[in-house]
Scaffold this active site. Structure first.
Site, PDB file in Angstrom:
ATOM      1  N   LYS A  52      -0.147   9.577  -3.197  1.00 48.70           N
ATOM      2  CA  LYS A  52      -1.304   9.143  -2.397  1.00 48.70           C
ATOM      3  C   LYS A  52      -2.198  10.337  -2.071  1.00 48.70           C
ATOM      4  O   LYS A  52      -3.428  10.250  -2.114  1.00 48.70           O
ATOM      5  CB  LYS A  52      -0.814   8.470  -1.101  1.00 48.70           C
ATOM      6  CG  LYS A  52      -0.224   7.098  -1.352  1.00 48.70           C
ATOM      7  CD  LYS A  52       0.539   6.528  -0.175  1.00 48.70           C
ATOM      8  CE  LYS A  52       1.263   5.246  -0.636  1.00 48.70           C
ATOM      9  NZ  LYS A  52       2.114   4.630   0.363  1.00 48.70           N
ATOM     10  N   GLN A  96       4.477   5.394   6.067  1.00 46.17           N
ATOM     11  CA  GLN A  96       5.234   5.123   4.850  1.00 46.17           C
ATOM     12  C   GLN A  96       6.545   4.416   5.197  1.00 46.17           C
ATOM     13  O   GLN A  96       7.293   4.858   6.060  1.00 46.17           O
ATOM     14  CB  GLN A  96       5.507   6.449   4.117  1.00 46.17           C
ATOM     15  CG  GLN A  96       6.199   6.290   2.784  1.00 46.17           C
ATOM     16  CD  GLN A  96       5.346   5.568   1.741  1.00 46.17           C
ATOM     17  OE1 GLN A  96       4.136   5.807   1.627  1.00 46.17           O
ATOM     18  NE2 GLN A  96       5.960   4.676   0.985  1.00 46.17           N
ATOM     19  N   ASP A 119      -3.096  -0.515   4.655  1.00 43.72           N
ATOM     20  CA  ASP A 119      -2.016  -1.197   3.928  1.00 43.72           C
ATOM     21  C   ASP A 119      -2.110  -2.713   4.115  1.00 43.72           C
ATOM     22  O   ASP A 119      -1.483  -3.468   3.382  1.00 43.72           O
ATOM     23  CB  ASP A 119      -0.640  -0.742   4.468  1.00 43.72           C
ATOM     24  CG  ASP A 119       0.029   0.304   3.575  1.00 43.72           C
ATOM     25  OD1 ASP A 119      -0.397   0.443   2.410  1.00 43.72           O
ATOM     26  OD2 ASP A 119       0.972   0.967   4.048  1.00 43.72           O
TER      27      ASP A 119
END
Ligand code: NDP
Length: 282
Positions: A52, A96, A119
């Site tokens: 990322k 994460q 997300d």
């Protein structure tokens, strides 16, 4: 023989579009910034977070990674999330997953400001997706939709089958396909006669987590097959949930693994980050 829908080519296109958008935002005084919080040292998570970071740098997005030790308490993590929520220079924020067992994942996700939730995992964004309002759609299903669009697949009126009902892939995938006017069936481990249900699909999405689970006899000739699965074989090689060699003989189009949905998932995170930054100008 099926057309291969390449995630590599499409992700490259999306990234160059993102890079242009970054330039435009910068000219308006906004440098898009993605902050990723990583707790602990799960090797797979480390690889994902590094990816990322690399993607952001490649496109000109400012990338911050907050690496916290595995012993971080839930309260400490929540304090970091709140600090990022309040930091106006952070546009996209994600934690994460998975988190260490002593931390309540839902509580942490729910603490993320919905306008920074790139997300698309917070209840606010999930709810918006359900009722068809503007939202951040989760990156993996959003990437699958982008692949279907790029491949020119006509969706309206088609039958779609999604195997898998997870919150991050299966369920939002079904919502996006419904919004695109397909008639969707969601399957899972308790589905009876799965093969027969799958054979009805004009568009079949596999998000199971079992190597080569979808065999040719489960696929209608001419169907479009999207393989979300990422499985590591004992040989160390990656493979999807679909038996690619056999299924590509009968499908009209198929995504490969690696080089398919995974790359588009990464690309859509950049798209969502740009969108989050753009909304601060509105
Ligand atoms: P989960 O384990 O959360 O969900 C798997 C789903 O598959 C569940 O709904 C489960 O059913 C269903 N399932 C399991 N076994 C069967 C079976 N025998 N028959 C029918 N359905 C079954 O996984 P995720 O959704 O998180 O991920 C799915 C796959 O996608 C994994 O390989 C993962 O690595 C990959 N992935 C890839 C991404 C990418 O960027 N390409 C991103 C995210 C995930 P039930 O609910 O009944 O248990």
């Amino acid at each position: 023989m099926a057309t291969i829908i390449s995630g590599k080519a499409l992700a490259a296109e999306v990234k160059s579009r993102v890079a242009r958008d970054v330039e435009e935002l910068r000219s308006q005084g906004v440098t898009p910034c993605l902050t990723v919080i990583l707790v602990g040292d799960d090797p797979a998570s480390r690889v994902y977070v590094n990816g990322k970071e690399k993607d952001c740098i490649e496109c000109g997005i400012a990338s911050r990674v907050l690496r916290l030790p595995a012993e971080t308490t839930q309260d400490e993590l929540l304090a970091h999330v709140r600090a990022c929520n309040e930091d106006a220079s952070v546009h996209g924020l994600l934690v994460q997953l998975p988190l260490p067992a002593h931390i309540d994942e839902r509580a942490v996700i729910e603490a993320i400001a919905p306008e920074k939730d790139v997300d698309g995992f917070t209840p606010v964004n999930v709810g918006r997706l359900v009722i068809g309002e503007k939202c951040f759609a989760p990156c993996t299903p959003a990437g699958c939709m982008e692949m279907l669009r790029a491949a020119g697949v006509e969706l309206t009126g088609k039958r779609a089958v999604v195997i898998g009902r997870s919150n991050i892939v299966g369920k939002p995938m079904a919502l996006l396909l419904t919004a695109a006017n397909t008639t969707v069936t969601v399957c899972h481990s308790r589905t009876k006669d799965l093969a027969a249900v799958c054979r009805e699909a004009d568009v079949l999405v596999a998000a199971i987590g079992r190597p080569r689970f979808v065999t040719a006899d489960m696929v209608k000739p001419g169907a479009v097959v999207i393989d979300v699965g990422i499985n590591r074989l004992e040989t160390g090689k990656l493979c999807g949930d679909v038996d690619f060699d056999a299924v590509s003989e009968i499908a009209s189009a198929i995504t490969p693994v690696p080089g398919g949905v995974g790359l588009m998932t990464r690309a859509m995170l950049l798209v969502n980050t740009i969108e989050a930054a753009r909304r601060t100008l509105a």
